[in-house]
Structure formats: structure tokens, C-alpha cells
Write a protein that holds these residues in place. Structure first.
Motif, PDB file in Angstrom:
ATOM      1  N   UNK A 136       0.794  -1.019  -0.124  1.00  0.00           N
ATOM      2  CA  UNK A 136       0.012  -0.051  -0.367  1.00  0.00           C
ATOM      3  C   UNK A 136       0.643   1.241   0.087  1.00  0.00           C
ATOM      4  N   UNK A 137       0.070   2.269  -0.649  1.00  0.00           N
ATOM      5  CA  UNK A 137       0.869   3.688  -0.447  1.00  0.00           C
ATOM      6  C   UNK A 137       0.849   4.205   1.002  1.00  0.00           C
ATOM      7  N   UNK A 138       2.165   4.710   1.275  1.00  0.00           N
ATOM      8  CA  UNK A 138       1.870   5.057   2.760  1.00  0.00           C
ATOM      9  C   UNK A 138       0.974   6.129   3.247  1.00  0.00           C
ATOM     10  N   UNK A 139       0.645   6.976   2.443  1.00  0.00           N
ATOM     11  CA  UNK A 139      -0.354   7.912   2.559  1.00  0.00           C
ATOM     12  C   UNK A 139      -1.886   7.620   2.422  1.00  0.00           C
ATOM     13  N   UNK A 140      -1.814   6.114   2.149  1.00  0.00           N
ATOM     14  CA  UNK A 140      -3.308   5.605   2.065  1.00  0.00           C
ATOM     15  C   UNK A 140      -3.556   4.905   3.401  1.00  0.00           C
ATOM     16  N   UNK A 141      -2.627   5.020   4.190  1.00  0.00           N
ATOM     17  CA  UNK A 141      -2.639   4.264   5.562  1.00  0.00           C
ATOM     18  C   UNK A 141      -2.840   5.521   6.590  1.00  0.00           C
ATOM     19  N   UNK A 142      -3.689   4.932   7.709  1.00  0.00           N
ATOM     20  CA  UNK A 142      -3.837   6.053   8.920  1.00  0.00           C
ATOM     21  C   UNK A 142      -2.607   6.369   9.392  1.00  0.00           C
ATOM     22  N   UNK A 143      -2.241   7.727   9.848  1.00  0.00           N
ATOM     23  CA  UNK A 143      -1.014   8.070  10.615  1.00  0.00           C
ATOM     24  C   UNK A 143      -0.564   7.117  11.535  1.00  0.00           C
ATOM     25  N   UNK A 144      -1.450   6.457  12.258  1.00  0.00           N
ATOM     26  CA  UNK A 144      -0.806   5.779  13.289  1.00  0.00           C
ATOM     27  C   UNK A 144      -0.234   4.362  12.727  1.00  0.00           C
ATOM     28  N   UNK A 145      -0.642   4.111  11.425  1.00  0.00           N
ATOM     29  CA  UNK A 145       0.083   2.890  10.748  1.00  0.00           C
ATOM     30  C   UNK A 145       1.378   3.432  10.126  1.00  0.00           C
ATOM     31  N   UNK A 146       1.326   4.701   9.679  1.00  0.00           N
ATOM     32  CA  UNK A 146       2.692   5.346   9.158  1.00  0.00           C
ATOM     33  C   UNK A 146       3.600   5.336  10.484  1.00  0.00           C
ATOM     34  N   UNK A 147       3.111   5.652  11.542  1.00  0.00           N
ATOM     35  CA  UNK A 147       4.144   5.767  12.721  1.00  0.00           C
ATOM     36  C   UNK A 147       4.707   4.314  12.935  1.00  0.00           C
ATOM     37  N   UNK A 148       3.911   3.153  12.885  1.00  0.00           N
ATOM     38  CA  UNK A 148       4.529   1.833  12.999  1.00  0.00           C
ATOM     39  C   UNK A 148       5.482   1.850  11.826  1.00  0.00           C
ATOM     40  N   UNK A 166       8.688   9.512  21.838  1.00  0.00           N
ATOM     41  CA  UNK A 166       7.205   9.401  21.820  1.00  0.00           C
ATOM     42  C   UNK A 166       6.641   8.532  20.603  1.00  0.00           C
ATOM     43  N   UNK A 167       6.979   7.139  20.885  1.00  0.00           N
ATOM     44  CA  UNK A 167       6.605   6.376  19.709  1.00  0.00           C
ATOM     45  C   UNK A 167       5.139   6.014  19.910  1.00  0.00           C
ATOM     46  N   UNK A 168       4.249   6.156  20.977  1.00  0.00           N
ATOM     47  CA  UNK A 168       3.117   5.885  21.212  1.00  0.00           C
ATOM     48  C   UNK A 168       2.134   7.026  21.101  1.00  0.00           C
ATOM     49  N   UNK A 169       2.391   8.095  20.818  1.00  0.00           N
ATOM     50  CA  UNK A 169       1.647   9.176  20.534  1.00  0.00           C
ATOM     51  C   UNK A 169       0.603   9.019  19.531  1.00  0.00           C
ATOM     52  N   UNK A 170      -0.511   9.201  19.577  1.00  0.00           N
ATOM     53  CA  UNK A 170      -1.636   8.703  18.489  1.00  0.00           C
ATOM     54  C   UNK A 170      -1.876   7.331  18.338  1.00  0.00           C
ATOM     55  N   UNK A 171      -1.375   6.368  18.979  1.00  0.00           N
ATOM     56  CA  UNK A 171      -1.508   4.989  18.905  1.00  0.00           C
ATOM     57  C   UNK A 171      -2.846   4.505  19.789  1.00  0.00           C
ATOM     58  N   UNK A 172      -3.602   3.797  19.376  1.00  0.00           N
ATOM     59  CA  UNK A 172      -4.505   3.069  20.097  1.00  0.00           C
ATOM     60  C   UNK A 172      -4.099   1.830  20.889  1.00  0.00           C
ATOM     61  N   UNK A 173      -4.659   1.179  21.859  1.00  0.00           N
ATOM     62  CA  UNK A 173      -4.237   0.015  22.397  1.00  0.00           C
ATOM     63  C   UNK A 173      -3.555  -0.952  21.921  1.00  0.00           C
ATOM     64  N   UNK A 174      -4.253  -1.656  20.796  1.00  0.00           N
ATOM     65  CA  UNK A 174      -3.646  -2.618  19.924  1.00  0.00           C
ATOM     66  C   UNK A 174      -2.388  -2.378  19.376  1.00  0.00           C
ATOM     67  N   UNK A 175      -2.347  -1.155  18.801  1.00  0.00           N
ATOM     68  CA  UNK A 175      -1.167  -0.556  18.133  1.00  0.00           C
ATOM     69  C   UNK A 175      -0.249  -0.514  19.054  1.00  0.00           C
ATOM     70  N   UNK A 199       4.220   8.605  28.090  1.00  0.00           N
ATOM     71  CA  UNK A 199       2.887   7.497  28.250  1.00  0.00           C
ATOM     72  C   UNK A 199       3.797   6.579  29.193  1.00  0.00           C
ATOM     73  N   UNK A 200       3.413   6.876  30.529  1.00  0.00           N
ATOM     74  CA  UNK A 200       4.132   6.020  31.497  1.00  0.00           C
ATOM     75  C   UNK A 200       3.203   4.637  31.622  1.00  0.00           C
ATOM     76  N   UNK A 201       2.102   4.306  31.074  1.00  0.00           N
ATOM     77  CA  UNK A 201       1.256   3.208  31.141  1.00  0.00           C
ATOM     78  C   UNK A 201       2.274   2.147  30.115  1.00  0.00           C
ATOM     79  N   UNK A 202       2.582   2.734  28.901  1.00  0.00           N
ATOM     80  CA  UNK A 202       3.324   2.090  27.931  1.00  0.00           C
ATOM     81  C   UNK A 202       4.576   1.696  28.546  1.00  0.00           C
ATOM     82  N   UNK A 203       5.264   2.770  29.192  1.00  0.00           N
ATOM     83  CA  UNK A 203       6.620   2.477  29.724  1.00  0.00           C
ATOM     84  C   UNK A 203       6.624   1.539  30.939  1.00  0.00           C
ATOM     85  N   UNK A 204       5.520   1.425  31.609  1.00  0.00           N
ATOM     86  CA  UNK A 204       5.450   0.302  32.616  1.00  0.00           C
ATOM     87  C   UNK A 204       5.490  -1.178  32.129  1.00  0.00           C
ATOM     88  N   UNK A 205       4.860  -1.216  30.846  1.00  0.00           N
ATOM     89  CA  UNK A 205       4.763  -2.513  30.246  1.00  0.00           C
ATOM     90  C   UNK A 205       6.094  -2.972  29.543  1.00  0.00           C
TER      91      UNK A 205
END
Ligand SMILES: Nc1ncnc2c1ncn2[C@@H]1O[C@H](COP(=O)(O)OP(=O)(O)O)[C@@H](O)[C@H]1O
Ligand SMILES: [Mg+2]
Length: 277
Positions: A136-148, A166-175, A199-205
Motif C-alpha cells: 500500500x501507499x504510505x499515505x493511504x494508511x492512517x497516520x498511526x500505521x505510518x508511525x509503525x 514518543x513512539x506511542x503518541x496517537x496509537x490506540x491500545x492494540x497498536x 506515556x507511563x502506562x506504556x513505559x511500565x509494560x
């Protein structure tokens, strides 16, 4: 996964932007496989630390090294053989026609053979569960996927050190869980993982050590769990503990766990020990 294992070391590093001091006498080292959170208020110097690791800027005083490489003599393109990075707004920096081509950019720039590039790209896409989106073209993907995708590009370098801003900014829980797994796997392979985050919750994990910067100085360097279960230490930093760590501290759970699963297990053990009510 890492092509080489190497320690990341800051020795008495100071840095200023013109006359604005950003870091003062910062020293720490991270061994292969260590996973550290870089914390602190806005302006504390987190992004500057990451820029120094990637060679985007060099210390005014002191030394930054990756294994036996002093960053001072090296441009970012050269350091990319050992350092992978994802900065903020990485989702806006993809430019190839497909996700696969974007992830291949770094390994290609390293001059690797085509088969090796393909292997690394496949591995990195799979690590972030992006394989189905490869064409897929990167810009056809949601911004969160582009971050991944940007993270996949860094993984494909198979670096000794991975730095993320800040790798988790804008990412939902599954991502976020995908990122967490990829970082844990990298660390298990000996990669140094350094993550600037609020994101301390992410850091804690995912992360185990915490480096806290305060106005350009290292104010705390110790296990993350000890920080997250101490409101006296967190409050002056303007940080609130994630729910699991707060519960762990409030109930003084044995071992003061901070990962959600560990907190749940500790709660279950405490409940079982108390017997039926
Ligand atoms: N490009 C820049 N030019 C001038 N000053 C900067 C620049 N980037 C950061 N600074 C300053 O350097 C200090 C540290 O910033 P930074 O490393 O971005 O902190 P953090 O990532 O923790 O928010 C702050 O005082 C900030 O204003
Ligand atoms: Mg920053």
C-alpha cells in the motif's frame, strides 16, 4: 536481530543550542538489551539526548559513544549502521510509493545486498504486523500505521541501539501492544532500547530502567518500577503513575509490580491468601 551488540554511553555530555543550554554534564550507560525510559518535563532535554545518539548534533563537551564508536567523528548516515531512530512526526516523513519501499530505504542506504534487504524488510514488517499492508501507499494508511512503518524502517537497520521519541503518541491500545512487543523482542536480541515518552502506562509494560532529566541534568537513574510506585518521586516531575502502579503502591503489593499482568497476578494471590470473605 542486532548485527552487533554495543553499549550506549554518555560521559559528561553538555550541549547548548546557541546560548540556550539543553544538557549539562549528562552521564549514563546502557548495556546491550537494556530498555530505558527517558522521562522529564517538556524542555528537559529528552529529544536532545536522542539527537546526540543519532549524530544529528554532537556534544559541546563530553563524549557519546555506541560501542567503540565515538559519535563525534560520524555523520548520521554512518551512525545508522548502529543506531535506528524514530522521531516525532515520523509519520510525515515517509516518501516512497509503497510501505515496503519505505521500510527498505534504510537497509538500501547501508548498501546491503538485495536478498538481505528483502529479509530485513520482511522481518521488520512482520514484527509490527504490517505485512498485509506492504504494497500500500504510505499515505493511504492512517497516520498511526505510518508511525509503525517508521519504526519498521528503524528495525530493518538491525541496529545496536534503538532510540524513539514518543513512539506511542496517537496509537490506540492494540497498536501500542504491537510496538511493545517489537521493542521487547529487540531488547531480547541485545538491542539497547531508549524511549523518550510521557506515556507511563506504556513505559511500565515494556521498559525497565528510568532516566529522568530535569533542566538538562540527570535527576534520577534507577529501575522504572521504583519510580512509578513512588508518588513522592513522580509528583515533582509533574507525572502521575499509571493505574496498575498506583494500585500496586496503594496496596503495597508484594514486590510492587507495575506491569498490568503482574499487578493482576499479585492481586489474585493476595485475594487467595485472604480466603473467602
Ligand atoms: N532547535 C532548537 N533550537 C533552540 N533551542 C532548542 C532547540 N531544540 C530544543 N531547544 C531547547 O533545548 C532545551 C531541551 O529541549 P528538548 O531536548 O527538545 O527537550 P524535551 O524533548 O525534553 O522536551 C529546551 O530549553 C528547548 O527549548
Ligand atoms: Mg522532545
Amino acid at each position: 536481530m542486532a548485527a552487533v551488540n554495543a553499549e550506549l554511553r554518555f560521559e559528561h555530555v553538555s550541549f547548548s543550542y546557541g546560548t540556550v543550554p539543553a544538557l549539562r554534564d549528562v552521564s549514563f550507560s546502557l548495556a546491550p538489551g537494556e530498555r530505558a525510559a527517558l522521562l522529564g518535563r517538556n524542555g528537559a532535554g529528552k529529544s536532545t539526548v536522542l539527537r546526540l545518539v543519532t549524530g544529528l548534533v554532537h556534544p559541546a563537551e563530553g563524549t557519546v559513544s555506541v560501542g567503540d564508536w565515538d559519535t563525534r567523528g560520524r555523520a548520521p548516515e554512518s551512525l545508522a549502521r548502529r543506531v535506528g531512530s524514530v522521531f516525532q512526526h515520523a509519520d510525515q516523513q515517509l516518501f516512497a510509493r509503497s510501505l515496503r519501499d519505505d521500510v527498505a530505504f534504510g537497509p538500501r542506504a547501508l548498501g546491503l545486498a538485495a536478498a538481505e534487504i528483502a529479509r530485513r524488510v520482511d522481518t521488520a514488517l512482520a514484527a509490527l504486523e504490517l505485512t498485509a499492508h506492504a504494497a500500500e501507499h504510505p499515505y493511504d494508511l492512517p497516520p498511526a500505521f505510518r508511525k509503525l512503518a517508521a519504526l519498521a524502517g528503524a528495525l530493518a537497520l538491525e541496529p545496536a541501539v534503538l532510540v524513539l521519541d514518543e513512539p506511542t503518541a496517537g496509537l490506540d491500545r492494540p497498536l501500542r501492544a504491537r510496538v511493545a512487543r517489537a521493542l521487547a523482542d529487540s531488547a531480547a536480541a541485545g538491542v539497547v532500547v531508549l524511549v523518550a515518552t510521557h506515556d507511563l502506562a506504556f513505559a511500565a509494560e515494556v521498559l525497565e530502567r528510568s532516566l529522568v532529566l530535569d533542566r538538562g541534568r540527570v535527576a534520577w537513574d534507577a529501575p522504572l518500577a521504583a519510580l512509578l510506585t513512588s508518588s513522592e518521586r513522580l509528583a515533582p516531575l509533574g507525572l502521575a503513575p499509571p493505574a496498575g502502579a498506583a494500585l500496586s503502591a496503594a496496596l503495597d503489593l508484594p514486590g510492587r509490580p507495575v506491569r498490568e499482568r503482574d499487578v493482576a497476578h499479585a492481586l489474585a494471590r493476595v485475594a487467595a491468601a485472604r480466603g473467602p470473605v
